[in-house]
Design an enzyme around this catalytic site. Structure first.
Site, mmCIF file in Angstrom:
data_model
loop_
_atom_site.group_PDB
_atom_site.id
_atom_site.type_symbol
_atom_site.label_atom_id
_atom_site.label_comp_id
_atom_site.label_asym_id
_atom_site.label_seq_id
_atom_site.Cartn_x
_atom_site.Cartn_y
_atom_site.Cartn_z
ATOM 1 N N ARG A 14 0.821 -1.229 0.000
ATOM 2 C CA ARG A 14 0.000 0.000 0.000
ATOM 3 C C ARG A 14 0.843 1.263 0.000
ATOM 4 O O ARG A 14 0.458 2.278 0.592
ATOM 5 C CB ARG A 14 -0.901 0.011 1.239
ATOM 6 C CG ARG A 14 -1.887 -1.125 1.271
ATOM 7 C CD ARG A 14 -2.784 -0.964 2.478
ATOM 8 N NE ARG A 14 -3.660 -2.099 2.640
ATOM 9 C CZ ARG A 14 -4.477 -2.273 3.674
ATOM 10 N NH1 ARG A 14 -4.483 -1.363 4.645
ATOM 11 N NH2 ARG A 14 -5.249 -3.317 3.769
ATOM 12 N N CYS A 15 1.981 1.193 -0.617
ATOM 13 C CA CYS A 15 2.921 2.309 -0.566
ATOM 14 C C CYS A 15 2.882 3.085 -1.887
ATOM 15 O O CYS A 15 2.509 2.545 -2.928
ATOM 16 C CB CYS A 15 4.320 1.747 -0.326
ATOM 17 S SG CYS A 15 5.624 2.976 -0.313
ATOM 18 N N GLY A 16 3.280 4.337 -1.814
ATOM 19 C CA GLY A 16 3.372 5.146 -3.034
ATOM 20 C C GLY A 16 4.384 4.555 -4.018
ATOM 21 O O GLY A 16 4.313 4.801 -5.221
ATOM 22 N N THR A 69 4.785 1.308 -4.442
ATOM 23 C CA THR A 69 4.378 -0.056 -4.818
ATOM 24 C C THR A 69 4.441 -0.303 -6.331
ATOM 25 O O THR A 69 4.816 -1.409 -6.753
ATOM 26 C CB THR A 69 2.976 -0.362 -4.249
ATOM 27 O OG1 THR A 69 3.023 -0.146 -2.835
ATOM 28 C CG2 THR A 69 2.550 -1.793 -4.524
#
Lengths: 645, 161
Positions: B35-37, B39
Site C-alpha cells: 500500500r505504498c506510493g 508499490t
C-alpha cells in the site's frame, strides 16, 4: 486597476534595480491592503503572480524579501476563515506566489527568511491579530467575507475554524514548504549550516506553539515529513574548481558535514517526538493500565488513531536514523539518577524541618540542572524528553515495555527529573506527552517487579525523595481534567503508599493534610488514607496480567490481618487535630467551597472508620463538638447523627 | 562473521530459504509493501527479473509493515496482491522487520555492509534496494526513490552482459 498597472510598470522599468522594485511592491501592497476591496486585492496578487512567473531572474534577487510582503495579505481582514481554502479570493493566489519564490528565489536567502519568519510565528500574536481585526472590521470587510473566488467551485460548505488556529496553520504550511523546497535546491559545501538554522527555527516554532495548536498531529506530520524527506544538498559544481580547498580537504569537509547533518536530523526527530504533541498524553499509559487491570481500554478517537499512527512513523524513523532507543533511554535514566546523586542519606537528615528543606531542594534540582546543562551544551544532542517519549512509544509498537523490571528508584528519578521543572517554567513549556510517559514508567516499575523487590527498593530510598514524588503526582493530578487519568494517578499514588514503610506513608499523609496547598488535594488524600486503613491487600484487585509475579503475591500471614496503615491513639489524635484545623479554615472569612468540602470529607472519613470498627467514637469527641460551629449539608448532618449514636 | 551465503531467511510458507543457492548470481533485495506510493515499482522489479533471471539475476522481496503500516496483510494476502496486480514471479519471502529489536538477520547483514544517505544504517522506507554481486558482496544500496530500471546498467555490468 491603477495599482495593478503601476505594478506591471514597476516590473518593466525597475527590474534592473531590485531594491527600488521591492520598495515599489512594498508601497503598492500596503496601499492595496489598506484601501482596496477583496476582489481588487485578489487582482493585485494575481498581477504580482504573473509578473513573478514572467521574471524568474528578478525573483532570484528579490524573492527572499517578498516573503514578508506576501504574508501581509494573510490577514484576518482579507480572509473569511469559515470559507474553504479554494474558495478564498486571496489564499490560493498568495500560495502560488510563495511557490514561485520557493522555486526561483535564491534558496539560501529564502531559507533563512523562512526560518526567521517561522521562529517568530506565534499563536498568541495570531490570536491577537485575529481579535483586533474582528474589532476593526468594517461593513465592507464583512460584505467581502461573503465573496468567493470567481474561478472557484462555489461551495456552501461552512467550516468552523478558530481564526488564530487557521492563520498559524496556513502560515506554518507555507513556511515549511519554503524551507523544504529551498533545502532541496541548495548547493553548498556547508549544508549543516543551513540545516542547523532550519532545525533551530522548527524547534522554536514547536516550543512556542506546540501546546496552542488545535491539532498537533498536523505539526507532528510536518516535522516528520521534513525529517524523512531531507536529502543532503549537492556539492556546488564548481566546488573543486573555484575553491581554495584541495580535493582531500573537500572530502574531509564533506564527511564532517555528513556527521553534522546526521546529528541534526536525529536531534529534530527526538525533539519532535517529545515536544510536538505536548498538550496530549501518550496512549501507552491508559493502554498499559487497561492491560494490567484487565479492563477495557478506551476506544481511540480519530484524533488518537492518527496520533498513534504518526508516533509509530516517528518511532520507526528514529530506528532508520540509527537511534538505539534502549541504550539512549538507559543513558537518560542514568543521567536522571545523577541529578539526585548528591542528596544526603536518610540517616543524615534527622528532623522534620531539615526534611522539608531538602524536599524543597529535590523539587528544584532538575530545573537547576537543566538550566545549567542548556548553558553548557555545545554539541548537538538528542532531546532527552524525546528519548523518553520514544521509549514509551515502544509499548504502543510492540505491546510490551522497552525495559522490563525497571527498578522503581529509576522510574522515580525519571519522573522527578522530567516533571518537577514544570513548577518553575512558563505554561508553554509544560508537556503532557513527557509527563504521561514518566507516569507510564512508574506503572511499569510497579507492575513488573515483585512486591518484595519494590518494598525493598522503596525502603532504601530516602523518604524525602519518595514524598517529593508523591507530592508532585498529587499536585499535578489536582489539575487533571480527565476523570480516567485522574483515577489512574490516584491508584498510582495509593500503590506507592501501600509499598512504603507504614510510618513513611503515614508521615506523608499527615504532611499532605497539614500543608498541601489545595483543600481538594487534601480531600483526595483522605480518600486514599481511608483505603489504606480499611484495605488489607489492594494488589489482589489489580493483578498484573503481564507477569505472573504479582498474581503469586502473598503477604506473610502475620501481616494479613493488618491494614496498610494501622491507627493507634496517637495517630487518631494527630488526624483529629488536622480535622479541627480544617473546620477552623472553613469558618474563616476567606473560606472557599473546597474548604467546606474538606470538612465534609473528614466527616465521611471518620464515619467510614467507625462503620468498620477502626475507630472509637469517643476518640473524636473534640472534632464532633467543633463541627457544631459549621453549617452542614443534610447529608453531612445525617453522618453526624450516626457519629453521635 | 556472517557472510551473505550463510543467511537463510524464511520463505512465505516459513520454510528456510538459504542464500547459498545464489552463489554465482547477482541478487537484488527489496523491502516491499502493498500500500505504498512506491508499490508500482513492483512492475519494474518484475520486468528486471523476467529480463535477466536466466542470465543470473535474482530479485527477492521482503514484505515489511514498519513504514506507515503499509503491509498489514498475511502472506496469502501479499502473494495474492503481487500476483493479481503485478504478475510477480520472483520470490516474496516471509514478512519481516528490517529495523529495531526484531530486525531480520538478512537486513542486519545488509545494513552493516552498506550505509544509506548521511551514513544512516537504518532502512528509511519501503522499496529500498540492495544489490549483491555474484560473490556475495553488497555492492550498492539505493533509496526508495531510485527506480528499479535505473539500476539496469549496473546489473548488466555485473552480469557481464
Amino acid at each position: 486597476m491603477q495599482f495593478c498597472e503601476d505594478l506591471v510598470d514597476a516590473f518593466k522599468t525597475q527590474k534592473e534595480d531590485p531594491v527600488e522594485l521591492l520598495t515599489t511592491i512594498g508601497i503598492l501592497s500596503e496601499q492595496v491592503n489598506e484601501n482596496c476591496r477583496r476582489l481588487e486585492k485578489r487582482q493585485f496578487i494575481i498581477t504580482l503572480l504573473e509578473e513573478l512567473e514572467r521574471n524568474p531572474v528578478v525573483v532570484e534577487k528579490i524573492g527572499w524579501d517578498l516573503c514578508g510582503e506576501l504574508m501581509t495579505f494573510l490577514d484576518p481582514r482579507n480572509i473569511n476563515v469559515s470559507q474553504p481554502l479554494r474558495s478564498s479570493p486571496i489564499i490560493p493566489h498568495v500560495m502560488r506566489c510563495f511557490n514561485v519564490v520557493a522555486l526561483h528565489g535564491n534558496p539560501k536567502q529564502v531559507l533563512l527568511t523562512a526560518c526567521e519568519l517561522l521562529s517568530n510565528l506565534t499563536f498568541e500574536e495570531e490570536d491577537k491579530a485575529a481579535r483586533d481585526a474582528e474589532k476593526t472590521k468594517t461593513e465592507k470587510d464583512r460584505e467581502d467575507d461573503a465573496i468567493a473566488d470567481p474561478n472557484a467551485d462555489l461551495s456552501e460548505h461552512v467550516l468552523e475554524r478558530e481564526p488564530a488556529d487557521f492563520f498559524i496553520g496556513i502560515k506554518m504550511h507555507i513556511l515549511f514548504e519554503l524551507i523544504s523546497t529551498s533545502m532541496k535546491r541548495l548547493s553548498t559545501l556547508y549544508p549543516s549550516k543551513y540545516l542547523g538554522v532550519a532545525v533551530s527555527a522548527i524547534e522554536s516554532f514547536i516550543t512556542n506553539n506546540g501546546s496552542s495548536i488545535d491539532d498537533p498531529n498536523v505539526l507532528l506530520r510536518r516535522v516528520y515529513n521534513i525529517c524523512r524527506s531531507y536529502e543532503p544538498p549537492e556539492l556546488p559544481e564548481d566546488a573543486l574548481k573555484n575553491s581554495k580547498l584541495s580535493k582531500e580537504e573537500i572530502e574531509r569537509l564533506s564527511e564532517d558535514e555528513t556527521i553534522l547533518q546526521n546529528k541534526l536530523l536525529r536531534r529534530l526527530c527526538t525533539f519532535a517526538a517529545g515536544e510536538c504533541t505536548k498538550d496530549v498524553n501518550v496512549r501507552a499509559e491508559p493502554e498499559y493500565f487497561a492491560a494490567i487491570t484487565k479492563t477495557n481500554s478506551i476506544e481511540n478517537s480519530k484524533f488518537y488513531t492518527d496520533l498513534i499512527a504518526l508516533q509509530s512513523r516517528l518511532f520507526n524513523l528514529s530506528l532508520a536514523f540509527d537511534i538505539d532507543i534502549e541504550s539512549e533511554f538507559t543513558n537518560c535514566i542514568k543521567e536522571s539518577k545523577r541529578i539526585y546523586h548528591a542528596l544526603p542519606k536518610e540517616s543524615e537528615v534527622t528532623n522534620k524541618e531539615a526534611k522539608q528543606v531538602i524536599g524543597q531542594a529535590v523539587f528544584k534540582l532538575s530545573y537547576t540542572y537543566q538550566v545549567q546543562k542548556l548553558a553548557h551544551e555545545m554539541d548537538v544532542q538528542l532531546d532527552p524528553a524525546g528519548v523518553l517519549a520514544l521509549a514509551t512509544f515502544y509499548y504502543s509498537e510492540y505491546k510490551e515495555p522497552l525495559i522490563k523490571e525497571l527498578p522503581i528508584e529509576d522510574s522515580i528519578f525519571l519522573y522527578l527529573r522530567f516533571v518537577t521543572p514544570y513548577f518553575f517554567v512558563p505554561k508553554n513549556l509544560k508537556n503532557k506527552t513527557v509527563e504521561s510517559s514518566a507516569r507510564f514508567w512508574l506503572w511499569v516499575s510497579l507492575t513488573q517487579n515483585s512486591i518484595d523487590t519494590l518494598r525493598k527498593q522503596l525502603s532504601q530510598l530516602q523518604s524525602f525523595i519518595v514524598h517529593t514524588l508523591l507530592k508532585t503526582l498529587l499536585l499535578r493530578n489536582c489539575n487533571e481534567g480527565n476523570d480516567r487519568l485522574r483515577m489512574m494517578t490516584f491508584t498510582l499514588i495509593t500503590r506507592i503508599l501501600c509499598l512504603l514503610p507504614e510510618e513513611s506513608a503515614f508521615e506523608f499523609i499527615v504532611d499532605t493534610l497539614e500543608s498541601f496547598p489545595f483543600p481538594h488535594g487534601k480531600s483526595y488524600m483522605l480518600v486514599i488514607f481511608k483505603d489504606l486503613i480499611l484495605n488489607k491487600c489492594p494488589f489482589d484487585h489489580a493483578v498484573n496480567e503481564l507477569t505472573s509475579k504479582l498474581s503469586n503475591l502473598t503477604i506473610s500471614n502475620s501481616k494479613e490481618s493488618r491494614s496498610f496503615i494501622n491507627l493507634d491513639n496517637e495517630k487518631v489524635l494527630q488526624v483529629q487535630k488536622l480535622a479541627i484545623t480544617a473546620i477552623e479554615n472553613a469558618n474563616a472569612t476567606t473560606a472557599k467551597q473546597t474548604d467546606i468540602n474538606l470538612v465534609s470529607n473528614y466527616l465521611g472519613f471518620f464515619s467510614s472508620l467507625l462503620e468498620h470498627n477502626k475507630l472509637k467514637v469517643k476518640s473524636i469527641e473534640d472534632f464532633k463538638s467543633k463541627l457544631k460551629s459549621i453549617k452542614l449539608s443534610d447529608g453531612d448532618m445525617e453522618k453526624l447523627q450516626k457519629l453521635s449514636k | 562473521m556472517t557472510e551473505f551465503y550463510d543467511l537463510a531467511p524464511l520463505d512465505s510458507k516459513c520454510n528456510p530459504f538459504p542464500f547459498q543457492q545464489f552463489k554465482g548470481k547477482v541478487v537484488l533485495i527489496v523491502n516491499v509493501a502493498s500500500r505504498c506510493g512506491f508499490t508500482p515499482q513492483y512492475a519494474e522489479l518484475e520486468a528486471l527479473y523476467k529480463k535477466y533471471n536466466d542470465k543470473g539475476l535474482v530479485v527477492l522481496g521482503f514484505p515489511c509493515n514498519q513504514f506507515g503500516g503499509q503491509e498489514p496483510g498475511s502472506a496469502e494476502d501479499i502473494a495474492k496482491f503481487c500476483s493479481m496486480n503485478y504478475g510477480i514471479t520472483f520470490p516474496i519471502l516471509q514478512k519481516i522487520d528490517v529495523n529495531g529489536r526484531n530486525e531480520n538477520p538478512v537486513y542486519k547483514f545488509l545494513k552493516s555492509r552498506k550505509a544509506g544517505l548521511l551514513g544512516f544504517r537504518g532502512i528509511k522506507w519501503n522499496f529500498e534496494k540492495f544489490l549483491i554481486d555474484s560473490e556475495g558482496t553488497v555492492l550498492a544500496r539505493y533509496p526508495s526513490l531510485t527506480k528499479p530500471m535505473s539500476i539496469e546498467p549496473t546489473i548488466e555490468n555485473l552480469l557481464n552482459l
